[in-house]
Design a protein around this motif. Structure first.
Motif, mmCIF file in Angstrom:
data_model
loop_
_atom_site.group_PDB
_atom_site.id
_atom_site.type_symbol
_atom_site.label_atom_id
_atom_site.label_comp_id
_atom_site.label_asym_id
_atom_site.label_seq_id
_atom_site.Cartn_x
_atom_site.Cartn_y
_atom_site.Cartn_z
ATOM 1 N N LEU A 257 54.755 6.614 -17.593
ATOM 2 C CA LEU A 257 54.459 5.584 -16.565
ATOM 3 C C LEU A 257 53.114 5.632 -16.186
ATOM 4 O O LEU A 257 52.289 4.593 -15.884
ATOM 5 C CB LEU A 257 55.481 5.912 -15.339
ATOM 6 C CG LEU A 257 55.212 5.328 -14.021
ATOM 7 C CD1 LEU A 257 55.459 3.815 -14.095
ATOM 8 C CD2 LEU A 257 55.928 5.612 -12.928
ATOM 9 N N ALA A 258 52.332 6.884 -15.820
ATOM 10 C CA ALA A 258 51.039 6.920 -15.597
ATOM 11 C C ALA A 258 50.242 6.581 -16.741
ATOM 12 O O ALA A 258 49.241 5.588 -16.415
ATOM 13 C CB ALA A 258 50.658 8.654 -15.474
ATOM 14 N N GLU A 259 50.295 6.466 -17.781
ATOM 15 C CA GLU A 259 49.687 5.744 -18.875
ATOM 16 C C GLU A 259 49.789 4.156 -18.708
ATOM 17 O O GLU A 259 48.684 3.474 -18.755
ATOM 18 C CB GLU A 259 49.741 6.443 -20.211
ATOM 19 C CG GLU A 259 49.461 7.708 -20.650
ATOM 20 C CD GLU A 259 50.251 8.213 -21.892
ATOM 21 O OE1 GLU A 259 50.159 9.429 -22.187
ATOM 22 O OE2 GLU A 259 50.827 7.194 -22.753
ATOM 23 N N PHE A 276 56.244 6.750 -7.544
ATOM 24 C CA PHE A 276 54.856 6.588 -8.003
ATOM 25 C C PHE A 276 53.743 7.577 -7.182
ATOM 26 O O PHE A 276 54.286 7.720 -5.990
ATOM 27 C CB PHE A 276 54.423 4.998 -7.346
ATOM 28 C CG PHE A 276 55.054 3.978 -7.898
ATOM 29 C CD1 PHE A 276 55.699 3.956 -9.170
ATOM 30 C CD2 PHE A 276 55.322 2.784 -7.163
ATOM 31 C CE1 PHE A 276 56.184 2.998 -9.518
ATOM 32 C CE2 PHE A 276 55.862 1.595 -7.834
ATOM 33 C CZ PHE A 276 56.260 1.738 -8.863
ATOM 34 N N SER A 277 52.890 8.151 -8.042
ATOM 35 C CA SER A 277 52.151 9.314 -7.394
ATOM 36 C C SER A 277 50.894 8.409 -6.826
ATOM 37 O O SER A 277 50.511 7.185 -7.463
ATOM 38 C CB SER A 277 51.884 10.431 -8.525
ATOM 39 O OG SER A 277 50.915 9.524 -9.387
ATOM 40 N N GLU A 278 50.108 9.107 -6.034
ATOM 41 C CA GLU A 278 48.739 8.366 -5.565
ATOM 42 C C GLU A 278 47.629 8.281 -6.696
ATOM 43 O O GLU A 278 47.036 7.116 -6.733
ATOM 44 C CB GLU A 278 48.091 9.521 -4.423
ATOM 45 C CG GLU A 278 48.846 9.416 -3.121
ATOM 46 C CD GLU A 278 48.282 10.238 -2.088
ATOM 47 O OE1 GLU A 278 47.131 10.429 -2.254
ATOM 48 O OE2 GLU A 278 48.920 10.087 -1.022
ATOM 49 N N GLU A 279 47.950 9.208 -7.784
ATOM 50 C CA GLU A 279 47.000 8.980 -8.843
ATOM 51 C C GLU A 279 47.308 7.807 -9.598
ATOM 52 O O GLU A 279 46.395 7.055 -9.973
ATOM 53 C CB GLU A 279 47.358 10.273 -9.645
ATOM 54 C CG GLU A 279 46.156 10.899 -10.605
ATOM 55 C CD GLU A 279 44.771 10.664 -9.670
ATOM 56 O OE1 GLU A 279 43.855 9.823 -10.176
ATOM 57 O OE2 GLU A 279 44.687 11.440 -8.597
ATOM 58 N N MET A 280 48.779 7.346 -9.884
ATOM 59 C CA MET A 280 49.023 6.245 -10.666
ATOM 60 C C MET A 280 48.282 5.033 -9.790
ATOM 61 O O MET A 280 48.001 4.015 -10.486
ATOM 62 C CB MET A 280 50.548 5.978 -10.604
ATOM 63 C CG MET A 280 51.171 7.102 -11.479
ATOM 64 S SD MET A 280 52.959 7.149 -11.277
ATOM 65 C CE MET A 280 53.458 8.675 -12.163
ATOM 66 N N GLU A 299 59.011 3.504 -3.739
ATOM 67 C CA GLU A 299 58.611 4.520 -4.672
ATOM 68 C C GLU A 299 57.233 5.259 -4.325
ATOM 69 O O GLU A 299 56.865 6.198 -4.577
ATOM 70 C CB GLU A 299 58.166 3.536 -6.024
ATOM 71 C CG GLU A 299 59.480 3.337 -6.901
ATOM 72 C CD GLU A 299 60.446 2.243 -6.527
ATOM 73 O OE1 GLU A 299 60.073 1.525 -5.317
ATOM 74 O OE2 GLU A 299 61.271 1.855 -7.036
ATOM 75 N N ILE A 300 56.459 4.435 -3.218
ATOM 76 C CA ILE A 300 55.355 5.069 -2.554
ATOM 77 C C ILE A 300 55.409 4.233 -1.426
ATOM 78 O O ILE A 300 55.611 3.282 -1.328
ATOM 79 C CB ILE A 300 54.286 4.921 -3.299
ATOM 80 C CG1 ILE A 300 53.111 5.588 -2.846
ATOM 81 C CG2 ILE A 300 53.693 3.402 -3.728
ATOM 82 C CD1 ILE A 300 51.949 5.927 -3.823
ATOM 83 N N ILE A 308 44.665 5.709 -0.061
ATOM 84 C CA ILE A 308 43.796 5.835 -1.166
ATOM 85 C C ILE A 308 43.238 4.273 -1.605
ATOM 86 O O ILE A 308 42.226 4.498 -2.352
ATOM 87 C CB ILE A 308 44.623 6.419 -2.400
ATOM 88 C CG1 ILE A 308 45.963 5.611 -2.624
ATOM 89 C CG2 ILE A 308 44.752 8.018 -2.223
ATOM 90 C CD1 ILE A 308 46.659 6.094 -3.717
ATOM 91 N N ARG A 309 43.759 3.430 -1.157
ATOM 92 C CA ARG A 309 43.021 2.035 -1.645
ATOM 93 C C ARG A 309 43.328 1.031 -0.165
ATOM 94 O O ARG A 309 44.495 1.010 0.431
ATOM 95 C CB ARG A 309 44.029 1.428 -2.611
ATOM 96 C CG ARG A 309 44.226 2.129 -3.747
ATOM 97 C CD ARG A 309 44.700 1.325 -4.978
ATOM 98 N NE ARG A 309 43.454 0.528 -5.505
ATOM 99 C CZ ARG A 309 43.215 0.042 -6.595
ATOM 100 N NH1 ARG A 309 43.660 0.829 -7.813
ATOM 101 N NH2 ARG A 309 42.187 -0.605 -7.125
#
Ligand code: NDP
Ligand code: PYR
Ligand code: MG
Length: 759
Positions: A257-259, A276-280, A299-300, A308-309
């Motif tokens: 998913l991250a990719e 969903f992570s913050e990184e994603m 999911e987030i 973060i955004r």
């Protein structure tokens, strides 16, 4: 931007949710008959022998079932509980609260009667066999919370077998709303269907249907990556696959998913809390579109994204954040349109018509009478407002019309609606006025929170109401009472008072006592009160203390009445608070019944009003109606109508009409007339000279006993929901509940008090 999201969030506690479901009759539904069942004649008609006649008629012509039974307005909500929201497979019984909830939403939003059926099997054949034979009972079947891939087989088999719409809400309802939100989000971020890259996390019922619908609308299939618990669904993957996933497998070397999310423009979450992570999110393209639709927890969260955004368009499935992408916006209205043309199915044309109608509604200006349905200021199409809210009263006319029209054009309608404009008007009249009225009040109070003193806060139900008031961000709740008593009662009842916006004021030790005594003594010294009488009132009587707090501006509004009768409470309050200049203090009740709201006055103060007082009551009640968004048409009621039968009891009422004539008031009024003339258009037609342009929505009663008797009768017989009496005409805002009122009634009264505390 997303700071606002955090600010406007109103959550509920677990104990509140359980108490809500347990209170009164457990659950959320009951069934009421629509025909009288009181006499032997009724029984003969409804049951044997009368019932045999429609039986034979239906046997001869099945279409007449729509004329003689509930079928045409009845939808079953059916589940086996294998995918309850995002909570997973918790079984048929545990799904019942959700299914009852869906049934209630059908009724509330689109006046569709609905019943929940929980089918206790995970076996596809058994489930299908159970449902397939239920067709005669219903006009439509709404499948709910059945997991993939079984849901696909169940739905397609039932669609083949049944001649009524079978619609798996988690698939198509969700897809319709998500697609509408996406269309608008793409426009706002300057993207198109061809070049946008979308990742959908989850490859179950909702996800597969979303992807299919957006592809059908022209989204470039090569730009979609689907993920599940095993990661990216790529061509050639064998683990955890099924034919529905394979149909959307991507040609890609991304595996996680991250990719997949790295550089993506849009992400749909139809999976599970916290996926969903913050990184994603950080790795997504500029101005990302994030629909985290898992329920009840996304999911987030919008707060996490906001950290973060600041360039994201963020939506969730929840009603306590902006941009609620949830199938509640779809299923009630889609079935409404489908039922009204007796559609045999809900096809793609009808779904796409619903998408377009929803998307364009969000772009329209929000008119004044709709603005109240929105939190915060009037919404403007933009990143915080890509989709209408469920309480938008325009949905009931916009969506079913589009769906019905598409059904007729695509040949699945068995009934034609020739005049769609007239149909849209009929639909608006189905709107439940109770929620519209109270919702408007709540929304405004949230925007302009007030300090409301709960005078009887030592009572458990008052305490619960105060906590709920604060918790729902309606303002600050001031609990008046002895600190130790309040805390002990709270502890015993499990009520948590350590929350924001809750204050406890103890009259005995308040530093304001002297100021309140001075104020009240000044008012009462020439009305037979000695200083020590006033001291006693302020020290010992919570109504006097609370009303004085409001009078001197230490609180904005007050609610009382659970422990003392109305007249006593009103007398206490009037000692402390004046009548508003140019006004008259009266009680106005709202009777809400079958799409109509009628204001009834005076239900609280004037025993046997004079003609002059009746005229004042008419003026005051008309003001209340206007304030709540209704153009008043006032009928001054009597037992006679325009002089027939004659009698001196109607004289005062006739005189009041003449007084209003002389005052040249700016609203419609007429009388004297009987209640049926005022409320029934055909009866009113018998008096062509009557000056009301339509049936009355404000009824001025000739005396308090007729007002009180008629409103209580309406409420007790279940003919109307009665709110009030609301106290109006005081210089400060006070509401008096009925004795022994429940906490939810007290919260409503407190909200109304806060609302009246002004702009
Ligand atoms: N906002 C709305 O209106 C709606 C929201 N939803 C939400 O969508 C979600 C799915 O519902 P539904 O489609 O009915 O359920 P299903 O059981 O049919 O599908 C669930 C899917 O989610 C996948 N999944 C579960 N956890 C994860 C994870 N951590 N990462 C990736 N994939 C995951 C499963 O993967 P696998 O195939 O590998 O098991 C499966 O494909 C729920 O949270 C539900 O609340 C659903 C309908 C409406
Ligand atoms: C909203 C809904 O139907 C779900 O989350 O399953
Ligand atoms: Mg669901």
């Amino acid at each position: 931007m997303n700071e606002k999201a955090a600010r406007t969030r109103t959550s509920v506690t677990e104990s509140e949710a359980l108490a809500f479901h347990a209170e009164g009759r457990p659950g959320k539904l009951e069934i009421n008959p629509t025909k009288p069942m009181a006499t032997q004649r009724d029984l003969s008609l409804a049951y044997s022998p009368g019932v045999a006649v429609p039986v034979k008629a239906i046997a001869a012509d099945p279409a007449t079932a729509y004329d003689y039974t509930t079928r045409g307005n009845m939808v079953a909500v059916i589940s086996n509980g294998t995918a309850i929201l995002g909570l997973g497979n918790l079984g048929a019984l545990a799904s019942k609260p959700v299914m009852e909830g869906k049934a209630v939403l059908f009724k509330r939003f689109a006046d569709v009667d609905s019943i929940d059926l929980e089918v206790d099997t995970e076996n596809v054949d058994e489930f299908v066999n159970c449902v397939r034979f239920l067709g005669p009972s219903f006009g439509g079947i709404n499948l709910e919370d059945i997991k993939a891939p079984e849901c696909f087989i169940i739905e397609s088999r039932l669609r083949e077998m049944m001649d009524i719409p079978v619609f798996h809400d988690d698939q198509h309802g969700t897809a319709i709303i998500a697609a509408a939100g996406l269309v608008n989000a793409l426009e706002l971020t300057g993207r198109d269907l061809k070049n946008t890259r979308l990742v959908c996390n989850g490859a179950g019922a909702a996800a597969i249907a979303c992807v299919e619908l957006i592809k059908a609308m022209g989204f470039n299939a090569d730009n979609i990556i689907l993920c599940d618990t095993k990661g990216v669904i790529y061509q050639g993957r064998s683990e955890g696959m099924n034919q529905w996933k394979s149909a959307h497998a991507a040609k890609t070397d991304k595996r996680t998913l991250a990719e997949a999310m790295d550089g993506a423009d849009v992400v749909f979450g139809l999976s599970q809390k916290g996926a969903f992570s913050e990184e994603m999110i950080r790795s997504m393209a500029d101005r990302p579109i994030i629909f985290a639709m898992a329920n009840p927890d996304p999911e987030i969260t919008p707060e996490e994204v906001a950290r973060i955004r600041d360039d994201a368009i963020m939506a969730t499935g929840r009603s306590d954040y902006p941009n609620q992408v949830n199938n509640v916006l779809g299923f009630p209205y889609i079935f409404r349109g489908a039922l009204d043309v007796r559609a045999t199915q809900i096809n793609d044309a009808m779904k796409i018509a619903a998408v377009r109608a929803l998307a364009s509604l969000a772009r329209e200006d929000v008119p004044d009478d709709v603005a109240a349905a929105y939190q915060g200021n009037r919404p403007i199409f933009g990143s915080q407002y890509i989709i209408p809210v469920p309480f938008d009263p325009r949905l009931i006319s916009a969506i079913p019309v589009a769906v019905a029209e598409a059904a007729m054009e695509s040949g699945v309608a068995q009934k034609n609606i020739p005049d769609l404009a007239a149909y849209a008007r009929e639909l608006s009249a189905r709107r439940d006025p109770i929620a519209a009225t109270t919702q408007g009040i709540y929304e405004r109070v949230r925007r302009l929170p007030k300090r409301v003193v709960f005078a009887e806060a030592e009572e458990e139900q008052v305490m619960r109401a105060a906590v709920s008031f604060a918790h729902h961000q309606l303002g600050t709740a001031i609990l008046l009472g002895r600190d130790d008593v309040i805390r002990t009662t709270a502890e015993k009842a499990g009520i948590d008072l350590e929350r924001p916006n809750i204050e406890i004021v103890n009259a005995r030790i308040s530093t304001r006592v002297d100021a309140y005594i001075d104020y009240l003594y000044e008012r009462l010294q020439r009305k037979g009160f000695l200083l020590r009488d006033v001291q006693r009132l302020i020290h010992n009587d919570r109504n006097h203390f609370a009303a004085t707090m409001v009078a001197v501006g230490d609180a904005d509004a007050m609610v009382t009445g659970t422990t003392r009768n109305y007249a006593t409470a009103l007398q206490d309050i009037r000692r402390c608070i004046n009548t508003k200049p140019g006004h008259r203090v009266i009680g106005v009740s709202l009777a809400l019944s079958r799409g109509r709201t009628v204001f009834v006055a005076d239900t609280a103060v004037h025993d046997m009003p004079t003609a002059e007082e009746l005229a004042d009551i008419a003026v005051e009640a008309a003001r209340v109606a206007r304030r709540m968004g209704y153009e008043p048409r006032v009928a001054l009621l009597a037992y006679s109508t325009f002089g027939q039968p004659t009698g001196e009891r109607s004289e005062r009422v006739r005189e009041a009409v003449k007084i209003l004539d002389r005052r040249r008031v700016d609203f419609e009024y007429d009388g004297e007339m009987a209640a049926d003339i005022a409320l029934n258009p055909q009866r009113m037609e018998q008096y062509p000279f009557c000056r009301l342009s339509g049936t009355a929505n404000v009824l001025v009663m000739p005396a308090i006993h007729s007002a009180s008797i008629s409103t209580r009768m309406l409420a007790e017989l279940g003919a109307a929901t009665v709110i009030g009496p609301l106290l109006v005409g005081l210089d400060k805002s006070v509401q008096i509940t009925s004795m022994g009122a429940k906490d939810s009634d007290i919260v409503n009264m407190a909200a109304i008090a806060a609302y009246n505390a002004g702009s």
